[in-house]
Design a protein around this motif. Structure first.
Motif, short mmCIF file in Angstrom:
data_model
loop_
_atom_site.label_atom_id
_atom_site.label_comp_id
_atom_site.label_asym_id
_atom_site.label_seq_id
_atom_site.Cartn_x
_atom_site.Cartn_y
_atom_site.Cartn_z
N TYR A 215 0.82 -1.21 0.00
CA TYR A 215 0.00 0.00 0.00
C TYR A 215 0.86 1.26 0.00
O TYR A 215 0.46 2.30 -0.53
N ARG A 216 2.04 1.18 0.60
CA ARG A 216 2.95 2.34 0.53
C ARG A 216 3.43 2.56 -0.90
O ARG A 216 3.59 3.70 -1.34
N PHE A 217 3.70 1.47 -1.62
CA PHE A 217 4.05 1.61 -3.03
C PHE A 217 2.90 2.22 -3.83
O PHE A 217 3.12 3.11 -4.67
N VAL A 218 1.68 1.76 -3.57
CA VAL A 218 0.52 2.30 -4.28
C VAL A 218 0.36 3.79 -3.97
O VAL A 218 0.06 4.59 -4.88
N SER A 219 0.56 4.17 -2.73
CA SER A 219 0.46 5.59 -2.36
C SER A 219 1.53 6.42 -3.08
O SER A 219 1.26 7.54 -3.54
N ALA A 220 2.74 5.85 -3.20
CA ALA A 220 3.80 6.56 -3.94
C ALA A 220 3.43 6.72 -5.40
O ALA A 220 3.64 7.78 -6.00
N PHE A 221 2.87 5.66 -6.01
CA PHE A 221 2.42 5.75 -7.40
C PHE A 221 1.33 6.81 -7.56
O PHE A 221 1.33 7.59 -8.51
N ARG A 222 0.38 6.83 -6.60
CA ARG A 222 -0.72 7.77 -6.70
C ARG A 222 -0.21 9.21 -6.60
O ARG A 222 -0.66 10.09 -7.33
N ARG A 223 0.71 9.46 -5.68
CA ARG A 223 1.28 10.81 -5.57
C ARG A 223 2.01 11.19 -6.85
O ARG A 223 1.90 12.32 -7.33
N ALA A 224 2.76 10.23 -7.42
CA ALA A 224 3.48 10.52 -8.66
C ALA A 224 2.51 10.80 -9.80
O ALA A 224 2.71 11.75 -10.57
N LEU A 225 1.46 10.02 -9.89
CA LEU A 225 0.48 10.23 -10.97
C LEU A 225 -0.25 11.56 -10.80
O LEU A 225 -0.56 12.23 -11.78
N ARG A 226 -0.53 11.93 -9.55
CA ARG A 226 -1.16 13.24 -9.32
C ARG A 226 -0.22 14.36 -9.74
O ARG A 226 -0.65 15.35 -10.35
N GLY A 227 1.07 14.21 -9.43
CA GLY A 227 2.03 15.21 -9.87
C GLY A 227 2.14 15.27 -11.39
O GLY A 227 2.25 16.35 -11.97
N ILE A 228 2.09 14.10 -12.05
CA ILE A 228 2.14 14.07 -13.51
C ILE A 228 0.90 14.72 -14.10
O ILE A 228 0.98 15.50 -15.06
N MET A 229 -0.27 14.40 -13.52
CA MET A 229 -1.52 14.96 -14.03
C MET A 229 -1.51 16.49 -13.95
O MET A 229 -1.92 17.18 -14.89
N LEU A 230 -1.02 17.01 -12.83
CA LEU A 230 -1.02 18.46 -12.65
C LEU A 230 0.19 19.12 -13.33
O LEU A 230 0.05 20.14 -14.00
N GLY A 231 1.37 18.51 -13.13
CA GLY A 231 2.59 19.15 -13.58
C GLY A 231 2.88 19.00 -15.05
O GLY A 231 3.60 19.83 -15.63
N ALA A 351 9.41 7.15 -9.26
CA ALA A 351 8.73 7.02 -7.97
C ALA A 351 8.88 5.60 -7.42
O ALA A 351 9.07 5.41 -6.21
N PHE A 352 8.80 4.59 -8.31
CA PHE A 352 8.98 3.21 -7.87
C PHE A 352 10.38 2.98 -7.31
O PHE A 352 10.54 2.37 -6.24
N ALA A 353 11.39 3.46 -8.03
CA ALA A 353 12.77 3.29 -7.56
C ALA A 353 12.99 3.99 -6.22
O ALA A 353 13.63 3.43 -5.31
N LYS A 354 12.46 5.18 -6.08
CA LYS A 354 12.64 5.93 -4.82
C LYS A 354 11.94 5.21 -3.67
O LYS A 354 12.51 5.09 -2.57
N GLN A 355 10.73 4.71 -3.91
CA GLN A 355 10.01 4.01 -2.84
C GLN A 355 10.70 2.69 -2.50
O GLN A 355 10.75 2.29 -1.32
N ALA A 356 11.23 1.99 -3.51
CA ALA A 356 11.95 0.74 -3.25
C ALA A 356 13.18 0.99 -2.38
O ALA A 356 13.47 0.19 -1.46
#
Length: 365
Positions: A215-231, A351-356
């Motif tokens: 779930y921490r990985f999923v949260s990291a992906f979601r934050r990254a995707l939100r940043g991609i969507m906005l940024g 984001a995956f590499a950083k969370q890993a």
């Protein structure tokens, strides 16, 4: 040992069957998984709202009306989420078709004319560039760099037009393929959202990973995707609108077409929308429209580029806690390795590499 190994083999066989079925649509599969991950909290809000309504409905007297309302309420989260996904797909396409499609043909003709006429530069300017190329021939390193730069600019423009026309909503050819990809995207997104917990459980069992870590990985992906969507996506849309406004004020024909083309190339680091508005400024300058050229150049430099320089780093760094130059490098590498989908794939892999790394660090703390 056998009791734990055999179920994992069955899980892997099920995953293999899914991969074989969807191997012809990897981009659609990836984007559907990303959108489901990003929109899953919205679906869960729908479910929680339906649960609260159910508790209130159960307080009503039994009867046919209550039974019908309970059945409707039971299906309302899925219906609302399906409507959300379909709207997210159809609204941009409808906007593209209604606003931009009428200007596409004229814009393409104009783009070819500009490129064939060297953006309407005078003959003496063209001769100067040719003389410069002749002088650079004495320095092989500089000549190759110059030629590569020009070729990269031409390739970027060509790729952008291919993305805009060939991979977009093509009404002349490839319509069935585009329609199938859209339908598959909607279906896969809904499946991922509906069975998100089950997918997480199976992933945890196959990888022998604790659910909390997953779930921490999923949260990291979601934050990254939100940043991609906005940024990336939202900022590119804003830049495209600003460019369209500038083109309309400058008196350029088909401003919506050029604005859309600017939005397509906006995510490219360092150059972005300048690939569109700078040649148009040159064209205006050499056709005697000096004030329009200067005004469009100032608008592109201050307003359009200002949005990119301020909002893009802000949104991306909120989604992925990494230096901005690392994010830019991830985007560039993603574009090189995966094409246009690399705009999403690059930051997600970062984001995956950083969370890993963070999860591995937990074992040593």
């Amino acid at each position: 040992m056998i009791q734990t190994l055999f179920p994992r083999i069955l899980y892997l066989l099920a995953i293999l069957a899914g991969v074989l079925l969807l191997r012809g649509n990897p981009t659609t599969l990836f984007l559907a998984a990303c959108f489901a991950c990003l929109s899953l909290p919205i679906y869960r809000r729908f479910v929680h709202a339906a649960f609260r309504r159910r508790r209130k409905l159960l307080q009503h007297p039994p009867g046919l009306v209550r039974h019908l309302r309970l059945r409707i309420n039971e299906r309302s989260p899925l219906a609302a989420y399906v409507l959300l996904v379909i709207s997210a797909v159809t609204v941009p396409i409808a906007t593209l078709v209604l606003l931009v499609s009428p200007q596409v043909a004229g814009g393409l003709v104009r783009l070819r004319e500009l490129r064939e006429n060297n953006f309407q530069m005078p003959a003496d300017w063209v001769e100067r560039f040719r003389a410069l190329e002749a002088k650079l021939s004495a320095y092989p390193g500089l000549e190759s760099t110059y030629r590569e730069t020009v070729q990269n600019i031409n390739k970027t423009l060509s790729d952008s037009m291919g993305l805009l026309i060939n991979r977009g909503f093509d009404v002349l050819g490839g319509t069935m393929n585009a329609l199938w990809c859209l339908v598959l995207f909607v279906i896969l997104t809904i499946i991922f959202a509906l069975y998100g917990r089950r997918v997480a459980l199976i992933t945890s069992r196959v990888l022998q990973m604790p659910l909390a870590m997953l779930y921490r990985f999923v949260s990291a992906f979601r934050r990254a995707l939100r940043g991609i969507m906005l940024g990336i996506i939202l900022v590119a849309m804003v830049q495209g609108v600003l460019c369209g406004i500038g083109f309309a004020v400058a008196g350029i024909n088909q401003p919506a077409f050029w604005g859309l083309l600017a939005a397509v190339v906006a995510p490219i680091p360092f150059v972005g929308t300048a690939l569109v508005w700078l040649p148009l400024c040159i064209s205006l300058w050499f056709t005697g429209k000096t004030m329009a050229a200067v005004g469009l150049a100032l608008w592109g430099t201050l307003a359009v580029a200002g949005v990119d320089n301020v909002l893009r780093p802000l949104f991306l760094r909120q989604g992925i806690k990494a230096p901005f130059f690392v994010l830019v490098l991830a985007i560039l590498c993603g574009l090189t390795s995966f094409g246009p989908v690399g705009l999403v794939m690059g930051p997600v892999l970062l984001a995956f590499a950083k969370q890993a790394l963070e999860e591995a660090h937990r074992f040593y703390v």
